[in-house]
Write an enzyme that holds these catalytic residues in place. Structure first.
Site, PDB file in Angstrom:
ATOM      1  N   SER A  49     -22.545 -17.779 -31.914  1.00  0.00           N
ATOM      2  CA  SER A  49     -21.571 -16.888 -32.550  1.00  0.00           C
ATOM      3  C   SER A  49     -21.334 -17.341 -33.991  1.00  0.00           C
ATOM      4  O   SER A  49     -21.762 -18.437 -34.388  1.00  0.00           O
ATOM      5  CB  SER A  49     -20.247 -16.961 -31.788  1.00  0.00           C
ATOM      6  OG  SER A  49     -19.704 -18.273 -31.940  1.00  0.00           O
ATOM      7  N   ASP A  83     -24.710 -13.708 -31.623  1.00  0.00           N
ATOM      8  CA  ASP A  83     -23.733 -13.023 -30.776  1.00  0.00           C
ATOM      9  C   ASP A  83     -22.545 -12.574 -31.644  1.00  0.00           C
ATOM     10  O   ASP A  83     -22.023 -13.371 -32.434  1.00  0.00           O
ATOM     11  CB  ASP A  83     -23.268 -14.039 -29.709  1.00  0.00           C
ATOM     12  CG  ASP A  83     -22.356 -13.426 -28.659  1.00  0.00           C
ATOM     13  OD1 ASP A  83     -22.524 -12.239 -28.351  1.00  0.00           O
ATOM     14  OD2 ASP A  83     -21.488 -14.164 -28.145  1.00  0.00           O
ATOM     15  N   HIS A  84     -22.120 -11.338 -31.504  1.00  0.00           N
ATOM     16  CA  HIS A  84     -20.935 -10.809 -32.208  1.00  0.00           C
ATOM     17  C   HIS A  84     -20.927 -11.084 -33.702  1.00  0.00           C
ATOM     18  O   HIS A  84     -19.955 -11.652 -34.236  1.00  0.00           O
ATOM     19  CB  HIS A  84     -19.638 -11.361 -31.591  1.00  0.00           C
ATOM     20  CG  HIS A  84     -19.379 -10.847 -30.217  1.00  0.00           C
ATOM     21  ND1 HIS A  84     -18.942  -9.572 -29.965  1.00  0.00           N
ATOM     22  CD2 HIS A  84     -19.528 -11.435 -29.005  1.00  0.00           C
ATOM     23  CE1 HIS A  84     -18.819  -9.394 -28.659  1.00  0.00           C
ATOM     24  NE2 HIS A  84     -19.183 -10.506 -28.050  1.00  0.00           N
ATOM     25  N   ASP A 105     -21.548  -6.422 -34.620  1.00  0.00           N
ATOM     26  CA  ASP A 105     -20.384  -5.988 -33.839  1.00  0.00           C
ATOM     27  C   ASP A 105     -19.375  -5.337 -34.777  1.00  0.00           C
ATOM     28  O   ASP A 105     -18.568  -6.005 -35.410  1.00  0.00           O
ATOM     29  CB  ASP A 105     -19.773  -7.188 -33.115  1.00  0.00           C
ATOM     30  CG  ASP A 105     -18.481  -6.827 -32.394  1.00  0.00           C
ATOM     31  OD1 ASP A 105     -18.060  -5.655 -32.458  1.00  0.00           O
ATOM     32  OD2 ASP A 105     -17.879  -7.723 -31.774  1.00  0.00           O
ATOM     33  N   GLU A 135     -22.396  -2.423 -30.608  1.00  0.00           N
ATOM     34  CA  GLU A 135     -21.354  -2.356 -29.567  1.00  0.00           C
ATOM     35  C   GLU A 135     -20.538  -1.092 -29.765  1.00  0.00           C
ATOM     36  O   GLU A 135     -20.133  -0.766 -30.879  1.00  0.00           O
ATOM     37  CB  GLU A 135     -20.442  -3.601 -29.653  1.00  0.00           C
ATOM     38  CG  GLU A 135     -19.273  -3.539 -28.681  1.00  0.00           C
ATOM     39  CD  GLU A 135     -18.439  -4.834 -28.648  1.00  0.00           C
ATOM     40  OE1 GLU A 135     -19.020  -5.934 -28.791  1.00  0.00           O
ATOM     41  OE2 GLU A 135     -17.210  -4.728 -28.490  1.00  0.00           O
ATOM     42  N   HIS A 214     -21.236  -7.830 -21.694  1.00  0.00           N
ATOM     43  CA  HIS A 214     -20.506  -8.973 -22.275  1.00  0.00           C
ATOM     44  C   HIS A 214     -19.405  -9.397 -21.296  1.00  0.00           C
ATOM     45  O   HIS A 214     -19.052  -8.667 -20.366  1.00  0.00           O
ATOM     46  CB  HIS A 214     -19.877  -8.569 -23.612  1.00  0.00           C
ATOM     47  CG  HIS A 214     -20.860  -8.571 -24.741  1.00  0.00           C
ATOM     48  ND1 HIS A 214     -20.793  -9.465 -25.789  1.00  0.00           N
ATOM     49  CD2 HIS A 214     -21.947  -7.802 -24.977  1.00  0.00           C
ATOM     50  CE1 HIS A 214     -21.785  -9.237 -26.620  1.00  0.00           C
ATOM     51  NE2 HIS A 214     -22.507  -8.224 -26.159  1.00  0.00           N
ATOM     52  N   GLY A 215     -18.854 -10.586 -21.567  1.00  0.00           N
ATOM     53  CA  GLY A 215     -17.703 -11.034 -20.786  1.00  0.00           C
ATOM     54  C   GLY A 215     -18.014 -11.215 -19.313  1.00  0.00           C
ATOM     55  O   GLY A 215     -17.178 -10.951 -18.455  1.00  0.00           O
ATOM     56  N   ASN A 236     -23.985 -11.609 -20.587  1.00  0.00           N
ATOM     57  CA  ASN A 236     -23.499 -12.671 -21.481  1.00  0.00           C
ATOM     58  C   ASN A 236     -22.517 -13.621 -20.798  1.00  0.00           C
ATOM     59  O   ASN A 236     -21.513 -13.179 -20.225  1.00  0.00           O
ATOM     60  CB  ASN A 236     -22.748 -12.036 -22.670  1.00  0.00           C
ATOM     61  CG  ASN A 236     -23.678 -11.500 -23.735  1.00  0.00           C
ATOM     62  OD1 ASN A 236     -24.855 -11.273 -23.486  1.00  0.00           O
ATOM     63  ND2 ASN A 236     -23.143 -11.287 -24.920  1.00  0.00           N
ATOM     64  N   THR A 239     -17.620 -18.327 -21.445  1.00  0.00           N
ATOM     65  CA  THR A 239     -16.440 -19.054 -20.957  1.00  0.00           C
ATOM     66  C   THR A 239     -16.768 -20.039 -19.837  1.00  0.00           C
ATOM     67  O   THR A 239     -16.270 -21.171 -19.840  1.00  0.00           O
ATOM     68  CB  THR A 239     -15.378 -18.036 -20.490  1.00  0.00           C
ATOM     69  OG1 THR A 239     -15.000 -17.261 -21.636  1.00  0.00           O
ATOM     70  CG2 THR A 239     -14.154 -18.713 -19.920  1.00  0.00           C
TER      71      THR A 239
END
Ligand code: G3H
Ligand code: 13P
Ligand code: ZN
Length: 288
Positions: A49, A83-84, A105, A135, A214-215, A236, A239
């Protein structure tokens, strides 16, 4: 080995697995993720990221991923992805550094502005033979937004007709969708919201680029499998990697405090192993 994302997307489509896209933030997480892909002889995306780029430096993190992929993961197929990316400049710099895929993003912007910025990134990426992800819809992270999503999901979900228009106008290679998925740690304590699989099906009927979930930390194996069957080709995970790193490091530091160990390599090694075990399990869960 390091490979272009298009090749492992193709492999995934043929063999019917989804690629895990795992966020890396340093040497240890890279060794853990790449080590897992190597042991499974699997394909995987390693992604960084903008926050990781600020933390580690673009050159440093790029070299770590490329070198580990090349020398310590010869049987794995690994693609490097931004990423993002919120800034167009990040897209440009990552492409110059040798990423084969970048995410623009711009999902917080109004639709037309999202289209314009994403198209600019896609055009630049394609000129350099790099894939670009866009996105559409809002994949939230903050607790208040997650609670609002539970009450009024339609405010956040990707609109299937707009998704078709977005893909047509931007020419993105992959599309991140909002189908009830949320980012971050909050959901790990409070329960991940369920995926709106019928909504995913509607998007799939209108859009034929690979879809990105995502998430995905905290989403059950069964739901992820259903999402895969409905066109999700990239999943993705960030966390759960962070939590695994922290838990292992806390244990290690407590033990080091008790037994006087002060070699950082010995303290950090269990975190590499713990991430490796987590990622091996995820790669299996996603069908490889
Ligand atoms: O979805 C966001 C990723 O988890 C990256 O988070 O910007 O804190 O590195 P970060
Ligand atoms: P989680 O941190 O919720 O796993 O989400 C990861 C992600 O979407 C990275 O882009
Ligand atoms: Zn994400």
């Amino acid at each position: 080995m390091l490979i272009h994302i298009s090749e492992i997307i193709k492999e995934g489509r043929e063999k019917k697995f989804a690629l895990g896209a795992f966020n890396t933030f340093n040497l240890e997480s890279t060794l853990g993720i790449a080590g897992a892909a190597e042991e499974k002889k699997a394909a995987a995306i390693l992604q960084v990221s903008e926050a990781t780029i600020s933390y580690a430096g673009l050159k440093a993190i790029t070299h770590i991923v490329k070198t580990v992929a090349k020398n310590q993961a010869r049987k794995a197929r690994i693609a490097l992805h931004l990423d993002h990316g919120k800034k167009f400049l990040s897209v440009v710099e990552c492409i110059k550094a040798g990423f084969s895929s970048v995410m623009m993003d711009a999902a917080d912007l109004p639709f037309d502005e999202n289209v314009a910025l994403t198209k600019k990134a896609v055009d630049y990426a394609h000129k350099h033979k790099v894939w670009a992800q866009g996105e559409l819809g809002k994949i939230v992270k903050e607790p208040l937004e997650i609670e609002e999503l539970r009450r009024n999901p339609e405010k956040f979900l990707t609109d299937p007709d707009l998704a078709r228009e977005f893909v047509r106008k931007t020419n993105v290679d992959t599309l991140a969708v909002s189908i009830g998925n949320v980012h971050g740690f909050y959901k790990m304590k409070n329960g991940a919201p369920h995926l709106f699989l019928n909504h995913l099906k509607e998007i799939r009927e209108k859009v034929n680029v690979p879809l990105v979930l995502h998430g995905a930390s905290g989403i059950s194996v069964e739901e992820t499998k259903k999402a895969r069957e409905l066109g999700v080709q990239i999943v993705n995970i960030d966390t759960e990697i962070r939590m695994t790193f922290r838990e292992s490091l806390s244990r290690s530091l407590a033990e080091a405090g008790a037994n006087g160990e002060f070699d950082p390599r010995k303290i950090l090694e269990p975190s590499i192993k713990a991430i490796k075990e987590l990622v091996k399990r995820k790669i299996g869960d996603f069908g490889q």
